[in-house]
Design an enzyme around this catalytic site. Structure first.
Site, PDB file in Angstrom:
ATOM      1  N   SER A 171       0.364  -1.047   0.325  1.00 41.69           N
ATOM      2  CA  SER A 171       0.421  -0.002  -0.051  1.00 41.69           C
ATOM      3  C   SER A 171       1.332   1.386   0.065  1.00 41.69           C
ATOM      4  O   SER A 171       1.442   1.113  -0.855  1.00 41.69           O
ATOM      5  CB  SER A 171      -1.016  -0.245   1.281  1.00 41.69           C
ATOM      6  N   ASP A 177      -1.034   0.788  -3.201  1.00 40.48           N
ATOM      7  CA  ASP A 177      -1.905   0.060  -4.258  1.00 40.48           C
ATOM      8  C   ASP A 177      -3.473   0.480  -4.896  1.00 40.48           C
ATOM      9  O   ASP A 177      -4.843   0.033  -4.869  1.00 40.48           O
ATOM     10  CB  ASP A 177      -2.502  -0.927  -3.728  1.00 40.48           C
ATOM     11  N   ASP A 213      -2.564   5.458  -2.879  1.00 41.36           N
ATOM     12  CA  ASP A 213      -1.323   5.755  -2.743  1.00 41.36           C
ATOM     13  C   ASP A 213      -0.938   4.521  -3.614  1.00 41.36           C
ATOM     14  O   ASP A 213      -1.183   4.031  -4.391  1.00 41.36           O
ATOM     15  CB  ASP A 213      -1.517   4.789  -1.559  1.00 41.36           C
ATOM     16  N   ASP A 251      -5.810   2.293  -2.959  1.00 40.87           N
ATOM     17  CA  ASP A 251      -6.782   1.937  -1.793  1.00 40.87           C
ATOM     18  C   ASP A 251      -7.476   3.465  -1.439  1.00 40.87           C
ATOM     19  O   ASP A 251      -8.728   3.105  -0.926  1.00 40.87           O
ATOM     20  CB  ASP A 251      -7.227  -0.298  -1.654  1.00 40.87           C
TER      21      ASP A 251
END
EC number: 5.4.2.10
Length: 489
Positions: free
Chosen positions: A136, A277, A275, A279
């Site tokens: 992340s 990833d 960020d 999410d």
């Protein structure tokens, strides 16, 4: 419905087959050094690649996940895999896939994609589960492995504990060593995820908007530009190539300065920072001000409430949410419920209460009307559409909303896992926190916790004025440094 591919596997079957009598002590890779603290944190297993997350460890994780998932999931389908741009991602993906296929599971590898893409494809494909290889917002040297259930939501703590029991050699359930699975590359499925983001929105609804995207050298570098252009927006992209050495470094949702400057320089309507990833997302208004998850929840909550799509005007958030947000929402007849930090806790409370909106100040936002998990791209698209439909700028919406209490957050790096996990046993630190809480009383809040995703103790102090917040933040940080960090000779 996503179907099983008709083409052949992209590489041959495993060349070994485990003995039906094999045990955890005879598995050839069972020599990994394990920490005494739990492997699974608030967002899966995270650590430095090559230290905690090695190829042998990923192999074990995959094998034991492959043993646990079939026992608790009725779906006969594959496990969906994705990854971000980190240099260690391919190594972990191959080792994880080897463990999963050794346990008999079929693997569909999406390749580079956002975490919510894995969750979505898992939910529509009769998959047995999903797994994302990403850390992340963490720095490039870290990586992580996060599992999803067959419904696309994060795997339950119970099943995570069963996987960990296998890794630690304490499993008390039968294992399958008689079959092995196949591995398929399925990057074309990412297009289905992109289409799902567009489907609830009016085509071309972002025409006339200029939007800057900071993609953090991460998982959304290909997906986000296509999604926003597909809605008619003019976009300027920052940090928009796959780069495993630079993912999240001085960019993205944890470092907003480049995006703030770009929004002003390009005279853009707004900007979004993702960020690694994708999410989570934070926004920047036309004046260069950062707009966090509290504001996003407030604006989206107003929109859903007007459309009668927000039962009881209830928003679920965490203990980190600003008091200014809570007071403003309450004045509108709304209600705020707080949980521990972590979007899985927000999701659980939303399920319990039937709430249709929840999220975190950090930019994780969940809206079951449009998605099954926190999704930075989904959130950004809906916020941009909301701004366009309002007829005024995001900056004006912010000015008309609420004033935040000054809130300071400091992260103190504590490498020792045991000290981090047991910080509440440190009497001098606890005493300092209690003194702060007594002094602030109704004028603020104190929150100290061990991060579930990074080797840090997070110290948050919120107060009616900045001076008070600064004073107590410094006192608590000093106590952490004095009593949790090793003494220097």
């Amino acid at each position: 419905m996503v179907t099983t591919p008709s083409f052949k596997p992209t590489y041959e079957q495993n060349t070994f087959k485990l003995s039906p009598t094999a045990t955890t002590t005879t598995l050839p890779w069972n020599n990994t050094s394990l920490p005494t603290t739990p492997l699974f944190g608030t967002d899966g297993i995270r650590g430095k690649a090559g230290e905690l997350l090695t190829a042998p460890m990923a192999l074990q994780i995959g094998f034991w996940a492959g043993q646990v998932l079939p026992q608790y999931c009725q779906n006969p389908g594959p496990i969906i895999m994705g990854q971000d741009t980190r240099n260690s991602g391919n190594m972990l993906a191959m080792a994880l896939s080897a463990g999963l296929t050794a346990a008999g599971l079929e693997v569909w590898n999406l390749g580079l994609c956002p975490t919510p893409c894995v969750a979505y494809i898992t939910s529509i494909s009769e998959a047995i589960g999903g797994v994302m290889i990403s850390a992340s917002h963490n720095p490039p040297e870290d990586n992580g492995i996060k599992f999803f259930g067959s419904d696309g939501t994060k795997l339950s703590s119970e099943l995570q504990q069963k996987i960990e029991s296998g890794i630690r050699g304490t499993a008390n359930f039968p294992t399958n060593h008689s079959n092995w699975g196949q591995h398929y590359h399925r990057p074309e499925l990412v297009k289905e995820y992109q289409a799902s983001l567009h489907s609830p929105l009016t085509p071309g609804s972002l025409q006339g908007m200029k939007i800057v995207l900071d993609l953090a050298w991460g998982a959304a570098v290909h997906t986000a530009p296509e999604v926003f252009r597909g809605m008619g927006a003019e976009i300027i992209c920052l940090h928009d190539q796959p780069n495993g050495d630079r993912i999240n470094v001085n960019c993205g949702s944890t470092h907003l300065s480049h995006l703030q400057q770009a929004v002003i320089e390009h005279n853009a309507n707004l900007g979004f920072a993702f960020d690694g990833d994708a999410d989570r997302v934070l926004a920047i208004d036309s004046q260069g001000r950062s707009i966090d998850g509290d504001y996003i929840l407030y604006f989206w909550g107003q929109s859903l409430s007007k459309a009668r799509l927000l039962p009881n005007n209830l928003i679920v958030t965490t203990v980190m949410a600003n008091l200014g947000f809570e007071h403003a929402w309450n004045k509108q007849g709304g209600k705020i419920l707080r949980t521990k930090v972590g979007d899985q806790y927000v999701h659980a409370e939303m399920q319990r209460t039937g709430s249709m909106l929840g999220g975190e100040q950090s930019g994780h936002v969940l809206c079951p009307h449009y998605g099954i998990t926190g999704d930075g791209l989904m959130t950004a698209l809906h916020l941009a559409t909301l701004v366009k439909n309002s007829g005024i700028s995001l900056a004006e919406l912010v000015d008309q909303s609420f004033k935040t209490y000054p809130q300071l957050l400091r992260n103190v790096r504590v490498e020792d896992r045991d000290r981090r996990a047991n910080w509440k046993n440190c009497e001098p630190l606890v005493k300092t926190i209690e003194e702060a809480e007594t002094a602030l009383a109704d004028l603020g809040r104190v929150l100290v916790r061990a991060s579930g995703t990074e080797p840090v103790i997070r110290v948050m102090v919120e107060a009616i004025n900045l001076e008070l917040a600064k004073s107590w933040t410094e006192n608590i940080v000093l106590a952490v440094q004095q009593h949790l960090l090793p003494t220097k000779d």
